[in-house]
Structure formats: C-alpha cells, structure tokens
Design a protein around this motif. Structure first.
Motif, PDB file in Angstrom:
ATOM      1  N   MET A  18      18.694  15.727 -47.088  1.00 48.24           N
ATOM      2  CA  MET A  18      18.519  14.344 -46.632  1.00 48.24           C
ATOM      3  C   MET A  18      19.830  13.575 -46.552  1.00 48.24           C
ATOM      4  O   MET A  18      19.839  12.355 -46.448  1.00 48.24           O
ATOM      5  CB  MET A  18      17.548  13.602 -47.556  1.00 48.24           C
ATOM      6  CG  MET A  18      16.169  14.234 -47.626  1.00 48.24           C
ATOM      7  SD  MET A  18      15.277  14.184 -46.043  1.00 48.24           S
ATOM      8  CE  MET A  18      14.821  12.449 -46.013  1.00 48.24           C
ATOM      9  N   LYS A  19      20.939  14.284 -46.650  1.00 48.37           N
ATOM     10  CA  LYS A  19      22.237  13.607 -46.537  1.00 48.37           C
ATOM     11  C   LYS A  19      22.941  14.094 -45.280  1.00 48.37           C
ATOM     12  O   LYS A  19      22.796  15.250 -44.888  1.00 48.37           O
ATOM     13  CB  LYS A  19      23.110  13.927 -47.763  1.00 48.37           C
ATOM     14  CG  LYS A  19      22.564  13.374 -49.083  1.00 48.37           C
ATOM     15  CD  LYS A  19      22.693  11.866 -49.175  1.00 48.37           C
ATOM     16  CE  LYS A  19      22.194  11.330 -50.508  1.00 48.37           C
ATOM     17  NZ  LYS A  19      20.767  11.579 -50.769  1.00 48.37           N
TER      18      LYS A  19
ATOM     19  N   TYR B 260      11.197  16.894 -48.878  1.00 52.17           N
ATOM     20  CA  TYR B 260      10.858  16.063 -47.709  1.00 52.17           C
ATOM     21  C   TYR B 260      10.591  16.922 -46.482  1.00 52.17           C
ATOM     22  O   TYR B 260       9.490  16.874 -45.937  1.00 52.17           O
ATOM     23  CB  TYR B 260      11.946  15.011 -47.459  1.00 52.17           C
ATOM     24  CG  TYR B 260      11.992  13.985 -48.559  1.00 52.17           C
ATOM     25  CD1 TYR B 260      11.026  12.988 -48.631  1.00 52.17           C
ATOM     26  CD2 TYR B 260      12.956  14.036 -49.557  1.00 52.17           C
ATOM     27  CE1 TYR B 260      11.035  12.065 -49.662  1.00 52.17           C
ATOM     28  CE2 TYR B 260      12.971  13.114 -50.592  1.00 52.17           C
ATOM     29  CZ  TYR B 260      12.007  12.129 -50.632  1.00 52.17           C
ATOM     30  OH  TYR B 260      12.023  11.229 -51.656  1.00 52.17           O
TER      31      TYR B 260
ATOM     32  N   TRP C  19       8.557  20.543 -41.448  1.00 53.46           N
ATOM     33  CA  TRP C  19       9.710  20.956 -40.653  1.00 53.46           C
ATOM     34  C   TRP C  19      10.223  22.331 -41.100  1.00 53.46           C
ATOM     35  O   TRP C  19      10.855  23.037 -40.334  1.00 53.46           O
ATOM     36  CB  TRP C  19      10.839  19.921 -40.777  1.00 53.46           C
ATOM     37  CG  TRP C  19      10.452  18.592 -40.211  1.00 53.46           C
ATOM     38  CD1 TRP C  19       9.413  18.334 -39.352  1.00 53.46           C
ATOM     39  CD2 TRP C  19      11.095  17.344 -40.445  1.00 53.46           C
ATOM     40  NE1 TRP C  19       9.375  17.003 -39.046  1.00 53.46           N
ATOM     41  CE2 TRP C  19      10.402  16.360 -39.697  1.00 53.46           C
ATOM     42  CE3 TRP C  19      12.190  16.950 -41.206  1.00 53.46           C
ATOM     43  CZ2 TRP C  19      10.768  15.019 -39.697  1.00 53.46           C
ATOM     44  CZ3 TRP C  19      12.561  15.621 -41.204  1.00 53.46           C
ATOM     45  CH2 TRP C  19      11.853  14.667 -40.456  1.00 53.46           C
TER      46      TRP C  19
ATOM     47  N   GLU D   4      16.572  17.667 -52.305  1.00 55.61           N
ATOM     48  CA  GLU D   4      15.638  16.914 -51.453  1.00 55.61           C
ATOM     49  C   GLU D   4      14.996  17.778 -50.379  1.00 55.61           C
ATOM     50  O   GLU D   4      14.650  17.295 -49.305  1.00 55.61           O
ATOM     51  CB  GLU D   4      16.336  15.678 -50.838  1.00 55.61           C
ATOM     52  CG  GLU D   4      16.773  14.710 -51.935  1.00 55.61           C
ATOM     53  CD  GLU D   4      17.280  13.376 -51.412  1.00 55.61           C
ATOM     54  OE1 GLU D   4      16.762  12.358 -51.882  1.00 55.61           O
ATOM     55  OE2 GLU D   4      18.188  13.355 -50.558  1.00 55.61           O
TER      56      GLU D   4
ATOM     57  N   GLY E 250      20.612  11.594 -41.426  1.00 57.37           N
ATOM     58  CA  GLY E 250      20.355  10.232 -41.840  1.00 57.37           C
ATOM     59  C   GLY E 250      18.940   9.800 -41.512  1.00 57.37           C
ATOM     60  O   GLY E 250      18.644   8.618 -41.379  1.00 57.37           O
ATOM     61  N   PHE E 251      18.066  10.795 -41.390  1.00 52.38           N
ATOM     62  CA  PHE E 251      16.645  10.539 -41.121  1.00 52.38           C
ATOM     63  C   PHE E 251      16.083   9.469 -42.049  1.00 52.38           C
ATOM     64  O   PHE E 251      16.366   9.453 -43.231  1.00 52.38           O
ATOM     65  CB  PHE E 251      15.858  11.832 -41.348  1.00 52.38           C
ATOM     66  CG  PHE E 251      14.394  11.593 -41.587  1.00 52.38           C
ATOM     67  CD1 PHE E 251      13.549  11.252 -40.548  1.00 52.38           C
ATOM     68  CD2 PHE E 251      13.868  11.694 -42.871  1.00 52.38           C
ATOM     69  CE1 PHE E 251      12.198  11.032 -40.776  1.00 52.38           C
ATOM     70  CE2 PHE E 251      12.519  11.477 -43.101  1.00 52.38           C
ATOM     71  CZ  PHE E 251      11.690  11.137 -42.056  1.00 52.38           C
ATOM     72  N   SER E 252      15.290   8.591 -41.504  1.00 56.11           N
ATOM     73  CA  SER E 252      14.524   7.686 -42.347  1.00 56.11           C
ATOM     74  C   SER E 252      13.212   7.406 -41.631  1.00 56.11           C
ATOM     75  O   SER E 252      12.976   7.882 -40.514  1.00 56.11           O
ATOM     76  CB  SER E 252      15.264   6.375 -42.591  1.00 56.11           C
ATOM     77  OG  SER E 252      15.066   5.486 -41.511  1.00 56.11           O
ATOM     78  N   TRP E 253      12.370   6.634 -42.243  1.00 58.14           N
ATOM     79  CA  TRP E 253      11.066   6.317 -41.654  1.00 58.14           C
ATOM     80  C   TRP E 253      11.212   5.437 -40.427  1.00 58.14           C
ATOM     81  O   TRP E 253      10.267   5.190 -39.715  1.00 58.14           O
ATOM     82  CB  TRP E 253      10.167   5.667 -42.706  1.00 58.14           C
ATOM     83  CG  TRP E 253      10.830   4.505 -43.393  1.00 58.14           C
ATOM     84  CD1 TRP E 253      11.765   4.568 -44.387  1.00 58.14           C
ATOM     85  CD2 TRP E 253      10.643   3.121 -43.138  1.00 58.14           C
ATOM     86  NE1 TRP E 253      12.174   3.317 -44.768  1.00 58.14           N
ATOM     87  CE2 TRP E 253      11.482   2.401 -44.020  1.00 58.14           C
ATOM     88  CE3 TRP E 253       9.841   2.397 -42.261  1.00 58.14           C
ATOM     89  CZ2 TRP E 253      11.546   1.011 -44.050  1.00 58.14           C
ATOM     90  CZ3 TRP E 253       9.910   1.004 -42.297  1.00 58.14           C
ATOM     91  CH2 TRP E 253      10.755   0.331 -43.179  1.00 58.14           C
TER      92      TRP E 253
ATOM     93  N   ARG F  95       7.407  18.826 -46.866  1.00 54.25           N
ATOM     94  CA  ARG F  95       6.160  18.062 -46.731  1.00 54.25           C
ATOM     95  C   ARG F  95       5.900  17.630 -45.299  1.00 54.25           C
ATOM     96  O   ARG F  95       4.753  17.493 -44.882  1.00 54.25           O
ATOM     97  CB  ARG F  95       6.202  16.839 -47.656  1.00 54.25           C
ATOM     98  CG  ARG F  95       5.836  17.180 -49.095  1.00 54.25           C
ATOM     99  CD  ARG F  95       6.420  16.186 -50.064  1.00 54.25           C
ATOM    100  NE  ARG F  95       5.986  14.839 -49.802  1.00 54.25           N
ATOM    101  CZ  ARG F  95       6.645  13.746 -50.198  1.00 54.25           C
ATOM    102  NH1 ARG F  95       7.773  13.868 -50.880  1.00 54.25           N
ATOM    103  NH2 ARG F  95       6.181  12.549 -49.936  1.00 54.25           N
ATOM    104  N   TYR F  96       6.975  17.409 -44.544  1.00 53.95           N
ATOM    105  CA  TYR F  96       6.791  17.005 -43.151  1.00 53.95           C
ATOM    106  C   TYR F  96       6.478  18.207 -42.264  1.00 53.95           C
ATOM    107  O   TYR F  96       6.236  18.045 -41.076  1.00 53.95           O
ATOM    108  CB  TYR F  96       8.043  16.297 -42.628  1.00 53.95           C
ATOM    109  CG  TYR F  96       8.423  15.081 -43.430  1.00 53.95           C
ATOM    110  CD1 TYR F  96       7.446  14.299 -44.058  1.00 53.95           C
ATOM    111  CD2 TYR F  96       9.746  14.715 -43.582  1.00 53.95           C
ATOM    112  CE1 TYR F  96       7.799  13.196 -44.809  1.00 53.95           C
ATOM    113  CE2 TYR F  96      10.096  13.608 -44.335  1.00 53.95           C
ATOM    114  CZ  TYR F  96       9.122  12.857 -44.955  1.00 53.95           C
ATOM    115  OH  TYR F  96       9.475  11.772 -45.698  1.00 53.95           O
TER     116      TYR F  96
ATOM    117  N   LEU G 172      12.459  12.109 -34.334  1.00 52.98           N
ATOM    118  CA  LEU G 172      12.085  12.980 -35.443  1.00 52.98           C
ATOM    119  C   LEU G 172      12.232  14.455 -35.071  1.00 52.98           C
ATOM    120  O   LEU G 172      12.437  15.293 -35.946  1.00 52.98           O
ATOM    121  CB  LEU G 172      10.645  12.686 -35.880  1.00 52.98           C
ATOM    122  CG  LEU G 172      10.474  11.307 -36.532  1.00 52.98           C
ATOM    123  CD1 LEU G 172       9.005  11.039 -36.810  1.00 52.98           C
ATOM    124  CD2 LEU G 172      11.276  11.232 -37.823  1.00 52.98           C
TER     125      LEU G 172
END
Lengths: 189, 189
Positions: free
Chosen positions: B57-58, B124, B130, B121, B83-86, B127-128, B91
């Motif tokens: 996630m970085k 994430y 990916w 991380e 730099g993914f975020s909601w 769970r998505y 996506l």
C-alpha cells in the motif's frame, strides 16, 4: 465492485488538533509489543529525532539483533535488568535494579531532550510493585509536552490505560511455541 | 511475596523441535502491525540475515522514517502500490500493480535467498480480490522451509490464519485520533 475504504488511508483524515507527544501502550499476551516499539523507534530515528530505549527485563550486556542494529544506528538501547526470572533467588536485587532503572528513565523523560523514550517491558516491575505506578503516572503527566513515551508489557494497569493516548492490545491468536516449534534465532531474539 | 512467572522467560522453555521458517501474521484494527514487522526485520538484520520488505500500500517513492533507516541499513523496502485509496479513480491500475507486486514477492519467497520476507499490508489487495488467496497460500506452503514470512493488515483471511504458525491480533483499545489528536510526524510516518 464495492470497495471498502482502507483504514490506513482513512486514518489520515484526522481532526485538526495539536501536535504533541503521545503516551502509547502496547499490552496483551501476543507477540509484537516490543518489536512494534522498536519499529516506532526506527521510524522516529529515520526522521532524525533523538530516541532512547530502556529495557526493564534485559541485562545491559544483551546482544539480540535489535541491540546490534540500534548500536549501529547510534540509538541507545539500555538494559536495566539483571536477567530476573521466576527462578531468581534474589528478588530484592531485581527490585533495586528496577527502581534505579526507573530513576534513570524518569530523568530522561522529564529532561525533554528526546523525541521518543521507550520503556520496554516496564509492566513487569510495575506489576511486581518494584516501581510505584503513581510515580510513573506523575512523570507522564508532568513531562515536557513534546515527549512521546511508549510503554510495553503484559497487564498494563487500568490507570495507565486511562492516561494513555493510544493503547493496543496484542492478542495471541496462535503461537508456534504451542505447536512445538522452538524459538528461532533472528526472529525471537 | 508471590511472584507471577514472567511469560517472556517462560516462553524460552520450549519443546525441542525443528528450526524452520515461520509464517507470522499481524492483523486486527489496532496500531503496531507494520511497526512490529519492521521490528522483526530490524532484529533479523541485526543477526546478519538477509531481509526484504514489500509494501503493498505504499508507493515506490515513499520516504517515511522507516524507509530512510532501512535504506541506510541496506535492507530493501519496496513500495508496490500507487497510492491507492478509497478515492481512487482507476482501481484497475491498482489491481494490476498489486498482481505485479505479488509476482515479485512470490519470486522472492520461492527463491529462498532471504531469511525473512515482509509482505506489509498485503491483506488489502487480498481482500479486494486483486491477489488470489490460493496463490498466496500455495506459495507459503511450497516455499523453501527456512524462509520466514510476515504478513500484515486488517482482516486476515481464515485460511491464512489456519496456515500461519503465529498470529497476533493488534486490537485497538484506544487511539489518539479519536480524541482529536492528529498524526504526529516521526510516530505515524
């Protein structure tokens, strides 16, 4: 596709408020209390901040992996104990060392020269009554406001949890020791 | 005075068993999942062991405190994200990056040249959807037996917890953000 917002990013949306030192507690019966404190020390050091680590349950001569690296980095990591264990014969000596250790730690925190002070495994001497909880609470309350303090160990007292800004309980979900896998050098020490 | 045995020492009395790589999971909603992984990386590095850290996630250019120190130490810490975020618009790009990142991480783990590989991380992208959970589980099962792998992030899947040797749930007891205290440079990043 519905995407849950990743909390790591949501956390960045924080209320405006003061920048000040925090009291952080790592407690619980799981792994990661001390290593997370070391990670914080690493991060602060990486930002050029002065850091000092006291270890209440390690002897001054301890040479675990973390001691080797922090020494290399110039971050003091100071063992205050005498190798106390439940088999120790001379608990009075351990108690004296803990009190002397606390006096050093208190002077460091009140001195205000460090951005972050780690009090690793301080919960043991606190729970054994070797260090007065009131003295620790008073020191944390009266410290210079920019000083961050991390306290680790199982069984954090309720009054400390109340005073702390951030408390994480490391809960053991499973542990390899229970499956008969021994301590692994480089992982456990 | 009745003294409770300190678990930190009791833990050293472990059954005789093999020395082998462990799968360690840091999950839960509390602080300390990544910092504890960094602490383990620090410790292993201090023992002279080759360590590699992937961060799902970085971004590759992240320059938090930990990146500065690990770079100084010669421990690779590699951001795999965008730099993914909601709030992200694209996506699919994030998903592609996660898959490419996993391919790199899998090659590193299977390659067996590292004592410890951190997958920070990774929960994430798991769970998505990916990254395929089955692919991660297969890689962990089939990896060279000496390789330790630490996986961090909220919401670890049950199958991963089942496979892991050691699982710690970092539970948030309290958090300074909730009291309106903002992120503190050197502590949060």
């Amino acid at each position: 596709m519905e995407i849950e917002s990743p909390p790591v990013h949501r956390e960045r949306i924080v209320p405006t408020g003061e920048r000040r030192g925090l009291v952080l507690v790592h407690t619980g019966d799981g792994k990661g209390k001390s290593t997370a404190a070391f990670g914080l020390a690493l991060r602060a050091h990486g930002r050029g901040k002065p850091v000092l680590i006291y270890q209440f349950m390690k002897v001054p001569s301890a040479r675990f992996g973390e001691h080797r690296v922090f020494e290399q980095l110039g971050v003091p990591i100071i063992g205050l104990g005498d190798g106390f264990s439940w088999k120790s014969k001379d608990l009075e000596h351990s108690a004296d060392l803990a009190r002397e250790g606390w006096a050093r730690a208190e002077a460091t925190i009140r001195g205000g020269e460090h951005f972050l002070v780690v009090l690793d495994e301080i919960m043991y001497p606190l729970r054994y009554g070797w260090i007065a909880l009131d003295a620790v609470l008073a020191c944390l309350r009266e410290r210079p406001p920019h000083v961050h303090v991390v306290l680790t160990g199982r069984g954090a007292p309720a009054e400390l949890i109340e005073l702390a800004d951030t408390v994480t309980e490391m809960q053991m979900v499973k542990h390899h020791f229970k499956a008969g896998v021994p301590a692994q050098r480089g992982i456990e020490d």
